[in-house]
Design an enzyme around this catalytic site. Structure first.
Site, PDB file in Angstrom:
ATOM      1  N   LYS A 292       0.811  -1.212   0.000  1.00 31.08           N
ATOM      2  CA  LYS A 292       0.000   0.000   0.000  1.00 31.08           C
ATOM      3  C   LYS A 292       0.853   1.274   0.000  1.00 31.08           C
ATOM      4  O   LYS A 292       0.619   2.185  -0.805  1.00 31.08           O
ATOM      5  CB  LYS A 292      -0.918  -0.029   1.221  1.00 31.08           C
ATOM      6  CG  LYS A 292      -1.634   1.265   1.528  1.00 31.08           C
ATOM      7  CD  LYS A 292      -2.564   1.110   2.698  1.00 31.08           C
ATOM      8  CE  LYS A 292      -1.841   0.804   3.981  1.00 31.08           C
ATOM      9  NZ  LYS A 292      -1.111   1.958   4.519  1.00 31.08           N
ATOM     10  N   THR A 293       1.836   1.323   0.889  1.00 34.21           N
ATOM     11  CA  THR A 293       2.672   2.529   0.989  1.00 34.21           C
ATOM     12  C   THR A 293       3.457   2.742  -0.304  1.00 34.21           C
ATOM     13  O   THR A 293       3.605   3.876  -0.782  1.00 34.21           O
ATOM     14  CB  THR A 293       3.635   2.408   2.178  1.00 34.21           C
ATOM     15  OG1 THR A 293       2.881   2.197   3.375  1.00 34.21           O
ATOM     16  CG2 THR A 293       4.458   3.666   2.330  1.00 34.21           C
TER      17      THR A 293
ATOM     18  N   ASP B  33      -4.768   7.932   3.178  1.00 36.77           N
ATOM     19  CA  ASP B  33      -4.331   6.600   3.589  1.00 36.77           C
ATOM     20  C   ASP B  33      -5.215   6.120   4.741  1.00 36.77           C
ATOM     21  O   ASP B  33      -5.767   6.923   5.498  1.00 36.77           O
ATOM     22  CB  ASP B  33      -2.871   6.687   4.044  1.00 36.77           C
ATOM     23  CG  ASP B  33      -2.243   5.312   4.248  1.00 36.77           C
ATOM     24  OD1 ASP B  33      -2.836   4.312   3.805  1.00 36.77           O
ATOM     25  OD2 ASP B  33      -1.154   5.257   4.842  1.00 36.77           O
ATOM     26  N   GLU B  34      -5.348   4.797   4.878  1.00 36.24           N
ATOM     27  CA  GLU B  34      -6.125   4.199   5.977  1.00 36.24           C
ATOM     28  C   GLU B  34      -7.524   4.812   6.060  1.00 36.24           C
ATOM     29  O   GLU B  34      -7.999   5.203   7.133  1.00 36.24           O
ATOM     30  CB  GLU B  34      -5.396   4.380   7.321  1.00 36.24           C
ATOM     31  CG  GLU B  34      -3.968   3.868   7.346  1.00 36.24           C
ATOM     32  CD  GLU B  34      -3.865   2.347   7.399  1.00 36.24           C
ATOM     33  OE1 GLU B  34      -4.903   1.677   7.247  1.00 36.24           O
ATOM     34  OE2 GLU B  34      -2.742   1.835   7.579  1.00 36.24           O
TER      35      GLU B  34
ATOM     36  N   GLN C 172      -9.409  -4.026   8.208  1.00 34.66           N
ATOM     37  CA  GLN C 172      -8.530  -3.501   9.256  1.00 34.66           C
ATOM     38  C   GLN C 172      -9.121  -2.253   9.920  1.00 34.66           C
ATOM     39  O   GLN C 172      -8.401  -1.429  10.469  1.00 34.66           O
ATOM     40  CB  GLN C 172      -7.151  -3.183   8.674  1.00 34.66           C
ATOM     41  CG  GLN C 172      -6.433  -4.410   8.123  1.00 34.66           C
ATOM     42  CD  GLN C 172      -5.016  -4.099   7.674  1.00 34.66           C
ATOM     43  OE1 GLN C 172      -4.156  -3.751   8.470  1.00 34.66           O
ATOM     44  NE2 GLN C 172      -4.772  -4.230   6.383  1.00 34.66           N
TER      45      GLN C 172
ATOM     46  N   ARG D  32       0.190  -9.242  11.023  1.00 35.23           N
ATOM     47  CA  ARG D  32       1.453  -8.559  11.355  1.00 35.23           C
ATOM     48  C   ARG D  32       2.628  -9.511  11.182  1.00 35.23           C
ATOM     49  O   ARG D  32       3.776  -9.075  11.096  1.00 35.23           O
ATOM     50  CB  ARG D  32       1.465  -8.080  12.812  1.00 35.23           C
ATOM     51  CG  ARG D  32       0.432  -7.026  13.215  1.00 35.23           C
ATOM     52  CD  ARG D  32       0.308  -5.894  12.272  1.00 35.23           C
ATOM     53  NE  ARG D  32      -0.727  -6.158  11.276  1.00 35.23           N
ATOM     54  CZ  ARG D  32      -0.865  -5.521  10.119  1.00 35.23           C
ATOM     55  NH1 ARG D  32       0.005  -4.596   9.778  1.00 35.23           N
ATOM     56  NH2 ARG D  32      -1.839  -5.824   9.284  1.00 35.23           N
TER      57      ARG D  32
END
Length: 781
Positions: free
Chosen positions: A33-34, A225-226, A256, A615
């Site tokens: 994503k980043t 983002d997010e 998430q 994670r």
């Protein structure tokens, strides 16, 4: 094709090159994503879009800094510095610095952190003659914060029938009055709390058409983002800003969405397609982080949620190990197992401390892990503890700096008016506060006119000297940078000298902390900033204070330090580790007993579990304890319902003291915890489905007999009250009982923390070396 597009898969490349119109990128965990976000911004810049026309909003300053760094690396230029990239709060604070006057605030307004806000609330509650124990600042703050994030101001709050009924049922009928008084006090102090940065930004855009027009045309390309973590206030601001060009790109993962307690709503991402015409949706489902086994477990767990955007993560990574599910007798045993497993993995697979993370549902769970890690000398860092900027000496020093920038800041003023001691006691301070309230002016204005408000003799002189000192500091604002002012303040107030003279251990630590603060200010003044007009070389005090006030816990901790990381699962989102332990998988703890009253609450708990699973890069351990102390009482626990949602073929089950692998779970998950404990004594352990066959005890390292023949051993029958002791309590000279060799005395302790060995001289069976990880010894008291 440009070089920066070569490393992208087809879906990532599509997301990067789709620059016009509304776009929703559904980015699964570990899907890059980043990388997509930063490359997309670089692509816009490469196409000729002006950096000043791009707005990118994140949820941590660390993420924003990383994005800027990556963009600079891709483009090989410093143009990224001119981007508006940052958290919602930091970007809006930056805008409000030039727009606050429209709302009646000074442009040098103070940003109150949570502690400051709660202090104001406590003062307001006391001034309204209400019981602080009944209207606890934490509860009141959370209620006000929730209202602000839903764009409910004091007037709307007071006029909303349903809200008033909720407060009546909670037996807090004065909440509306407290909210209004709190808002008024912040305004009078020239201060905004964290939530005000959102609600005031919304008011600016909603009530001032010229400001709305300015920023709508400034930010032609908007990226968030997010997005699943946004609240109603953030949602409405983005809608307003993006209304003209509609080049709004949101990136997120509904699976998430775990921050409803902060006001976030999953509906923002689920309904994005209804907000704009012709929304393009791109799914990033290839995972670059985890093994297929971990992803299969994550996929199967989250499928139990009804409210979601369907997706199926996959990877080309190696298959990896099964997920280890560990049952322990108690929470202390759980902590011990995790520390032992970390040490074992370090030795066997050459991991470093920083490769491990221990995740839990609540901060209180960290205790047993901390104790076990300390016992084994394993370095660790806790995320969520007292941050550097919350330490008393730091808050005292920063209060001076805040007052210099904004003399109306009553919280800062009360904190340092008599520190170091200068003869202005509590009675004099209370008198100033009362006078300020009665005359509807700031406390600083009362002090500036102390003689008019009846202060006499020595106190008057002390106040006048204090006011003169602060004015002299303020005169430096236009000519000196943040470090020069801060250094001067420390010297002139004797603040640093007083700390230096305290030679106690705590005093030395406080002095070192203040030096570290000055170091951070020095670093700030020497770091390049944006080249935008009006911000060139802005190393002023106000900019520095804004920066540190908006730091998150993740921004303050060094992720590269070689320490095991301990944190709640909420704090772990966005992070990844080679080996992850998820503790406390018990009903009532995870899922939380407070969050299973509705399907929506339970589904958020399941999303939290999904975040925990994803994670892990290579190895994942899930642990739970049969018993755990809660509120001072030992309680029996049921395993979490989430365990039953994991495909059993992907689990290796074991008991921390023994047991077998891959046993059937039939009847286990729902059986009574006390029943499962029968036969699971400390000496042998059991599997989940049936009692395990006893394993041969690995006792001998070597025999100390002079001949090669083994001496004849005399069998020993353990005492009826035999209970193995904690080996950490073992010392040279301890009298012990061994199940097989009987009674003896410890004559030597050696080996590593991971594999300790005791030399014991037994009364009957002679001297032997015992591996303490396997032998069971009862220390004689």
């Amino acid at each position: 094709m440009q070089d920066y597009l070569k490393g992208l898969n087809d879906h990532q490349r599509n997301a990067v090159t789709t620059t016009e119109g509304p776009l929703m990128i559904v980015a699964g965990a570990g899907s890059g994503k980043t990388k997509v976000l930063t490359t997309r911004i670089a692509h816009l810049l490469a196409k000729g879009v002006d950096a000043f026309n791009i707005l990118a909003l994140t949820f941590t300053n660390k993420a924003a800094a990383e994005m800027k760094e990556r963009i600079e690396h891709i483009l090989g230029s410093k143009e990224a510095r001119n981007l508006y990239i940052g958290t919602f709060h930091s970007v809006f604070a930056r805008i409000m610095r030039s727009e606050a006057h429209r709302l009646g605030y000074p442009n040098s307004f103070t940003i109150y952190d949570t502690d400051d806000a709660k202090s104001v609330i406590k003062t307001v509650v006391q001034e309204l003659n209400l019981d602080v124990q009944h209207y606890k600042p934490n509860a009141v703050y959370n209620r006000i914060s929730g209202a602000k994030n839903a764009l409910v101001g004091p007037a709307e709050y007071n006029n909303d029938y349903h809200i008033q009924q909720e407060d009546m049922r909670a037996n807090r009928p004065m909440m509306a009055k407290i909210y209004a008084a709190y808002a008024q006090r912040c305004f009078k102090n020239g201060a905004m709390d964290f939530d005000d940065l959102l609600i005031k930004m919304y008011e600016l855009l909603k009530n001032f058409p010229e400001a709305l027009h300015k920023y709508q045309h400034k930010f032609k390309y908007i990226m968030i983002d997010e997005y699943q973590d946004t609240n109603p206030a953030q949602y409405e601001i983005i809608k307003l800003l993006g209304a003209v060009h509609e080049n709004v790109c949101v990136v997120g993962d509904d699976a998430q969405s775990i921050y409803s307690f902060r006001g976030a709503t999953i509906q923002n991402i689920l309904q994005f397609r209804q907000d704009y015409d012709d929304v393009k949706v791109i799914k990033l489902e290839q995972n670059y982080r985890s093994t297929p086994n971990i992803l299969t477990v994550a996929n199967e767990v989250i499928k139990n949620n009804k409210g979601q955007i369907p997706k199926d993560l996959w990877t080309e990574n190696k298959q990896g190990d099964n997920i280890r599910l560990i049952r322990t007798m108690s929470d202390n045993e759980e902590g011990k197992f995790v520390a032992d497993a970390i040490q074992e993995q370090k030795l066997r697979n050459h991991y470093k401390n920083k490769d491990f993370a221990i995740l839990y549902r609540t901060n209180a769970q960290s205790r047993s892990y901390e104790e076990s890690l300390r016992r084994m000398n394993i370095a660790y860092t806790i995320f969520g503890g007292l941050s550097f900027y919350q330490r008393k000496e730091i808050k005292d020093y920063v209060a001076y700096l805040r007052l210099i920038v904004n003399p109306k800041d009553e919280e800062a003023l009360k904190r340092i008016i008599n520190y170091p001691v200068r003869g202005i006691g509590k009675t004099s301070v209370d008198k100033a506060v009362l006078a300020a309230n009665e005359n509807n002016i700031s406390m600083w204005e009362v002090l500036e006119n102390a003689a008019r408000f009846g202060y006499k003799a020595g106190t008057l002189q002390s106040i006048e000297e204090f006011v003169t000192m602060i004015r002299s500091f303020r005169s430096m604002l236009d000519t000196k940078n943040a470090y020069e002012i801060a250094f001067h303040v420390g010297k002139q107030t004797s603040f640093v000298k007083e700390l230096f003279n305290d030679k106690s251990t705590e005093g030395v630590q406080r002095y070192e902390n203040v030096q570290e603060l000055l170091n951070s200010i020095k670093e700030f003044t020497e770091t390049p900033m944006s080249e935008e007009s009006g911000e060139v070389g802005d190393k002023g005090l106000a900019t520095y204070l804004q920066q540190i006030t908006l730091l998150t816990d993740a921004d303050q901790k060094d992720p590269n330090a070689d320490t095991v990381k301990l944190m709640t699962i909420h704090a772990a989102k966005g992070l990844e580790y080679p080996v992850v332990f998820v503790g406390g998988l018990e009903e009532g703890l995870f899922p939380s007993g407070l969050s299973i009253n509705t399907r929506e609450e339970l589904e958020e708990e399941r999303r939290l579990f999904y975040v925990a699973i994803t994670r892990a890069k290579g190895r994942l351990y899930l642990t739970y304890a049969n018993t755990r102390y809660k509120f001072g009482s030992l309680t029996a626990n049921e395993p979490s319902r989430f365990i039953d949602e994991i495909p059993q073929d992907y689990l290796d089950r074991s008991f921390a003291g023994g047991g077998t692998r891959n046993q059937s779970s039939s009847g286990w998950a729902n059986s009574n915890a006390f029943e499962r404990m029968k036969g699971a004594g400390s000496s042998t352990g059991s599997s989940f489905a049936r009692k395990a066959e006893p394993k041969p005890e690995k006792t001998f390292v070597s025999s100390l007999a002079s001949s090669n023949a083994k001496p004849k051993e005399v069998a020993h029958t353990p005492s009826s009250n035999f209970v193995p002791s904690d080996i950490a309590e073992l010392q040279v000279g301890s009298r012990v009982e061994h199940q097989k060799f009987g009674f003896g005395e410890v004559v030597k302790l050696e080996g590593s923390n991971h594999n300790p060995v005791a030399t014991i001289k037994f009364d009957v069976n002679g001297e032997k070396k015992i591996m303490l990880n396997y032998a069971k010894l009862m220390i004689q008291k």
